[in-house]
Design a protein around this motif. Sequence first.
Motif, PDB file in Angstrom:
ATOM      1  N   PHE A 238       0.895  -1.330   0.089  1.00 45.24           N
ATOM      2  CA  PHE A 238       0.133  -0.160  -0.008  1.00 45.24           C
ATOM      3  C   PHE A 238       1.012   1.204   0.055  1.00 45.24           C
ATOM      4  O   PHE A 238       2.019   1.206   0.708  1.00 45.24           O
ATOM      5  CB  PHE A 238      -0.805  -0.008   1.022  1.00 45.24           C
ATOM      6  CG  PHE A 238      -2.074  -0.956   1.029  1.00 45.24           C
ATOM      7  CD1 PHE A 238      -2.829  -0.989   0.040  1.00 45.24           C
ATOM      8  CD2 PHE A 238      -1.924  -2.012   1.978  1.00 45.24           C
ATOM      9  CE1 PHE A 238      -3.896  -2.113   0.105  1.00 45.24           C
ATOM     10  CE2 PHE A 238      -3.009  -3.114   2.205  1.00 45.24           C
ATOM     11  CZ  PHE A 238      -3.796  -3.047   1.035  1.00 45.24           C
ATOM     12  N   ALA A 239       0.268   2.389  -0.629  1.00 45.01           N
ATOM     13  CA  ALA A 239       1.063   3.303  -0.803  1.00 45.01           C
ATOM     14  C   ALA A 239       0.077   4.726  -1.301  1.00 45.01           C
ATOM     15  O   ALA A 239      -0.751   4.421  -1.992  1.00 45.01           O
ATOM     16  CB  ALA A 239       2.232   3.315  -1.878  1.00 45.01           C
ATOM     17  N   PRO A 240       0.333   5.860  -0.829  1.00 46.74           N
ATOM     18  CA  PRO A 240      -0.562   6.932  -1.074  1.00 46.74           C
ATOM     19  C   PRO A 240       0.000   7.417  -2.258  1.00 46.74           C
ATOM     20  O   PRO A 240       0.872   7.192  -2.974  1.00 46.74           O
ATOM     21  CB  PRO A 240      -0.208   8.086   0.028  1.00 46.74           C
ATOM     22  CG  PRO A 240       1.519   7.733   0.360  1.00 46.74           C
ATOM     23  CD  PRO A 240       1.360   6.347   0.276  1.00 46.74           C
ATOM     24  N   PRO A 241      -1.080   8.447  -3.007  1.00 46.65           N
ATOM     25  CA  PRO A 241      -0.746   8.661  -4.378  1.00 46.65           C
ATOM     26  C   PRO A 241       0.679   9.699  -4.522  1.00 46.65           C
ATOM     27  O   PRO A 241       1.260   9.555  -5.605  1.00 46.65           O
ATOM     28  CB  PRO A 241      -2.010   9.683  -4.523  1.00 46.65           C
ATOM     29  CG  PRO A 241      -2.623   9.898  -3.543  1.00 46.65           C
ATOM     30  CD  PRO A 241      -2.433   8.575  -2.527  1.00 46.65           C
ATOM     31  N   ALA A 242       0.754  10.383  -3.557  1.00 45.86           N
ATOM     32  CA  ALA A 242       1.833  11.358  -3.440  1.00 45.86           C
ATOM     33  C   ALA A 242       3.170  10.532  -2.802  1.00 45.86           C
ATOM     34  O   ALA A 242       3.760  11.240  -1.841  1.00 45.86           O
ATOM     35  CB  ALA A 242       1.558  12.515  -2.747  1.00 45.86           C
ATOM     36  N   TRP A 243       3.155   9.347  -3.205  1.00 44.53           N
ATOM     37  CA  TRP A 243       4.427   8.727  -2.512  1.00 44.53           C
ATOM     38  C   TRP A 243       5.800   9.155  -2.670  1.00 44.53           C
ATOM     39  O   TRP A 243       5.944   9.373  -4.201  1.00 44.53           O
ATOM     40  CB  TRP A 243       4.646   7.244  -3.015  1.00 44.53           C
ATOM     41  CG  TRP A 243       4.999   5.999  -2.291  1.00 44.53           C
ATOM     42  CD1 TRP A 243       4.730   5.911  -0.892  1.00 44.53           C
ATOM     43  CD2 TRP A 243       6.287   5.076  -2.672  1.00 44.53           C
ATOM     44  NE1 TRP A 243       5.702   4.934  -0.404  1.00 44.53           N
ATOM     45  CE2 TRP A 243       6.307   4.546  -1.737  1.00 44.53           C
ATOM     46  CE3 TRP A 243       6.826   4.835  -3.771  1.00 44.53           C
ATOM     47  CZ2 TRP A 243       7.414   3.341  -1.163  1.00 44.53           C
ATOM     48  CZ3 TRP A 243       7.777   4.169  -3.613  1.00 44.53           C
ATOM     49  CH2 TRP A 243       8.072   3.182  -2.495  1.00 44.53           C
ATOM     50  N   PRO A 244       6.571   9.556  -1.943  1.00 39.75           N
ATOM     51  CA  PRO A 244       7.821  10.437  -2.041  1.00 39.75           C
ATOM     52  C   PRO A 244       8.910   9.784  -2.321  1.00 39.75           C
ATOM     53  O   PRO A 244       9.994  10.227  -2.097  1.00 39.75           O
ATOM     54  CB  PRO A 244       7.957  11.195  -0.743  1.00 39.75           C
ATOM     55  CG  PRO A 244       7.397  10.241   0.145  1.00 39.75           C
ATOM     56  CD  PRO A 244       6.254   9.455  -0.354  1.00 39.75           C
ATOM     57  N   TYR A 245       8.923   8.618  -3.143  1.00 36.51           N
ATOM     58  CA  TYR A 245       9.857   7.871  -3.566  1.00 36.51           C
ATOM     59  C   TYR A 245       9.954   7.633  -5.098  1.00 36.51           C
ATOM     60  O   TYR A 245       8.509   7.415  -5.640  1.00 36.51           O
ATOM     61  CB  TYR A 245      10.170   6.614  -2.865  1.00 36.51           C
ATOM     62  CG  TYR A 245      10.220   6.724  -1.377  1.00 36.51           C
ATOM     63  CD1 TYR A 245      11.307   7.330  -0.724  1.00 36.51           C
ATOM     64  CD2 TYR A 245       9.196   6.815  -0.465  1.00 36.51           C
ATOM     65  CE1 TYR A 245      11.699   7.499   0.749  1.00 36.51           C
ATOM     66  CE2 TYR A 245       8.891   6.967   0.869  1.00 36.51           C
ATOM     67  CZ  TYR A 245      10.258   7.273   1.148  1.00 36.51           C
ATOM     68  OH  TYR A 245      10.241   7.505   2.733  1.00 36.51           O
ATOM     69  N   PRO A 246      11.022   7.170  -6.038  1.00 37.51           N
ATOM     70  CA  PRO A 246      10.861   7.062  -7.371  1.00 37.51           C
ATOM     71  C   PRO A 246      10.297   5.658  -7.550  1.00 37.51           C
ATOM     72  O   PRO A 246      10.883   4.789  -6.833  1.00 37.51           O
ATOM     73  CB  PRO A 246      12.317   7.518  -7.800  1.00 37.51           C
ATOM     74  CG  PRO A 246      13.225   7.127  -6.702  1.00 37.51           C
ATOM     75  CD  PRO A 246      12.484   7.783  -5.481  1.00 37.51           C
ATOM     76  N   LEU A 247       9.654   5.484  -8.437  1.00 42.70           N
ATOM     77  CA  LEU A 247       9.267   4.088  -8.818  1.00 42.70           C
ATOM     78  C   LEU A 247      10.200   3.695 -10.381  1.00 42.70           C
ATOM     79  O   LEU A 247       9.938   4.519 -11.239  1.00 42.70           O
ATOM     80  CB  LEU A 247       7.753   4.270  -9.161  1.00 42.70           C
ATOM     81  CG  LEU A 247       6.838   4.211  -7.814  1.00 42.70           C
ATOM     82  CD1 LEU A 247       5.503   4.125  -8.378  1.00 42.70           C
ATOM     83  CD2 LEU A 247       7.074   3.054  -6.902  1.00 42.70           C
ATOM     84  N   PRO A 248      10.357   2.547 -10.164  1.00 43.90           N
ATOM     85  CA  PRO A 248      10.933   2.285 -11.588  1.00 43.90           C
ATOM     86  C   PRO A 248      10.153   1.816 -12.439  1.00 43.90           C
ATOM     87  O   PRO A 248       8.696   1.557 -12.354  1.00 43.90           O
ATOM     88  CB  PRO A 248      11.782   0.740 -11.385  1.00 43.90           C
ATOM     89  CG  PRO A 248      11.040   0.452  -9.694  1.00 43.90           C
ATOM     90  CD  PRO A 248      10.709   1.746  -9.374  1.00 43.90           C
ATOM     91  N   ASP A 249      10.364   1.519 -13.753  1.00 45.07           N
ATOM     92  CA  ASP A 249       9.342   1.172 -14.780  1.00 45.07           C
ATOM     93  C   ASP A 249       8.635  -0.293 -14.575  1.00 45.07           C
ATOM     94  O   ASP A 249       7.657  -0.545 -15.107  1.00 45.07           O
ATOM     95  CB  ASP A 249      10.016   1.139 -16.223  1.00 45.07           C
ATOM     96  CG  ASP A 249      10.436   2.582 -16.652  1.00 45.07           C
ATOM     97  OD1 ASP A 249      10.074   3.226 -16.185  1.00 45.07           O
ATOM     98  OD2 ASP A 249      11.502   2.527 -17.475  1.00 45.07           O
ATOM     99  N   THR A 250       9.193  -0.951 -13.747  1.00 45.82           N
ATOM    100  CA  THR A 250       8.825  -2.216 -13.228  1.00 45.82           C
ATOM    101  C   THR A 250       7.538  -2.326 -12.472  1.00 45.82           C
ATOM    102  O   THR A 250       6.909  -3.339 -12.128  1.00 45.82           O
ATOM    103  CB  THR A 250       9.765  -3.196 -12.930  1.00 45.82           C
ATOM    104  OG1 THR A 250      10.479  -2.673 -11.725  1.00 45.82           O
ATOM    105  CG2 THR A 250      10.817  -3.578 -13.997  1.00 45.82           C
ATOM    106  N   VAL A 251       7.183  -0.997 -11.884  1.00 49.04           N
ATOM    107  CA  VAL A 251       6.204  -1.005 -10.636  1.00 49.04           C
ATOM    108  C   VAL A 251       5.324   0.049 -11.060  1.00 49.04           C
ATOM    109  O   VAL A 251       5.616   1.152 -11.600  1.00 49.04           O
ATOM    110  CB  VAL A 251       7.241  -0.794  -9.251  1.00 49.04           C
ATOM    111  CG1 VAL A 251       5.793  -0.590  -8.231  1.00 49.04           C
ATOM    112  CG2 VAL A 251       7.861  -2.032  -8.848  1.00 49.04           C
TER     113      VAL A 251
END
Length: 295
Positions: A238-251
């Motif tokens: 679970f994560a909020p929409p303004a998740w303050p961490y970068p997401l890779p293309d795989t997620v």
Amino acid sequence: MEIRELRAFVAVVEAGAMSKAARRLHVSQPALSQTITALERRLGVRLLVRTSTGVQVTDAGTTLLGEARAVLARHDQALAAMARHTADGVLRVGVPLELPPELLPSALARLPDTRVQARHLSSVAQVAALRAGELDVGLVRERPPGPDLDAALVVTEDVGVLLAADLAEKLGSPVRLEDLAGLEWFAFPRAGSPAWYDELAAILRSHGLDVGPEVPEEQRLIIELKIPAVSAGGAYAFAPPAWPYPLPDTVRWVPLAGNPIVRRTWAVWPATSRRRDVAEFVAALEDHRRNGSRA
């Protein structure tokens, strides 16, 4: 006249109502009303006229308002000057993981002369630190019980889910909770925030999902582990929409259909605190919540 009386009077005038001023000062409305009455009795004049819609300032009150603001400004200037020579000018703030990235900068902008020490702690650890006098204010995911701590709701977030990109494409957006059956919940230790954990677990069970084994207390939630666990395709987090961490293309982050999970964050501080910087910090957080929309 006492500084607290002048500060209370100015707060009431600026807020336009006893109830609003009481919330800003973190005191009860009857206590604030008694303070104003005592000030009027001490000066021998009527300062405010109470009405059904708020308060109106009398001529005497207008005169006092200008003087009070000048006295308070000079008083606060003196305190700020002395705080630079002591450790008392430090605001010790407890913060959880995954706060909205703009929240703290927005609040701290209201305290340009205050030094801040931030500590990443779980909700339970923050409450313990507050009661031990090791924190001045905490940001926690469950409101603590008991009269010794005051609290204000400052963040409300509609939580979504992190999924492997190919799985997110298959399930679509928004995704239903029940469609996550068969995946493992990447959870956090219940000991860090029991009420929030139990709320999440109850929601998952109500949608037919397996909560899985409880995470050991000593195993802290590490953000860097979320991504590998999810990207492998066998887990969700679970994560909020303004998740303050970068997401890779795989997620991918995907919203949940019907927004069944709402995460709340409270500002919590000792009920006996009379620190102005704590009050300003909490007021800034409340303003941020009122002026923004649900994340």
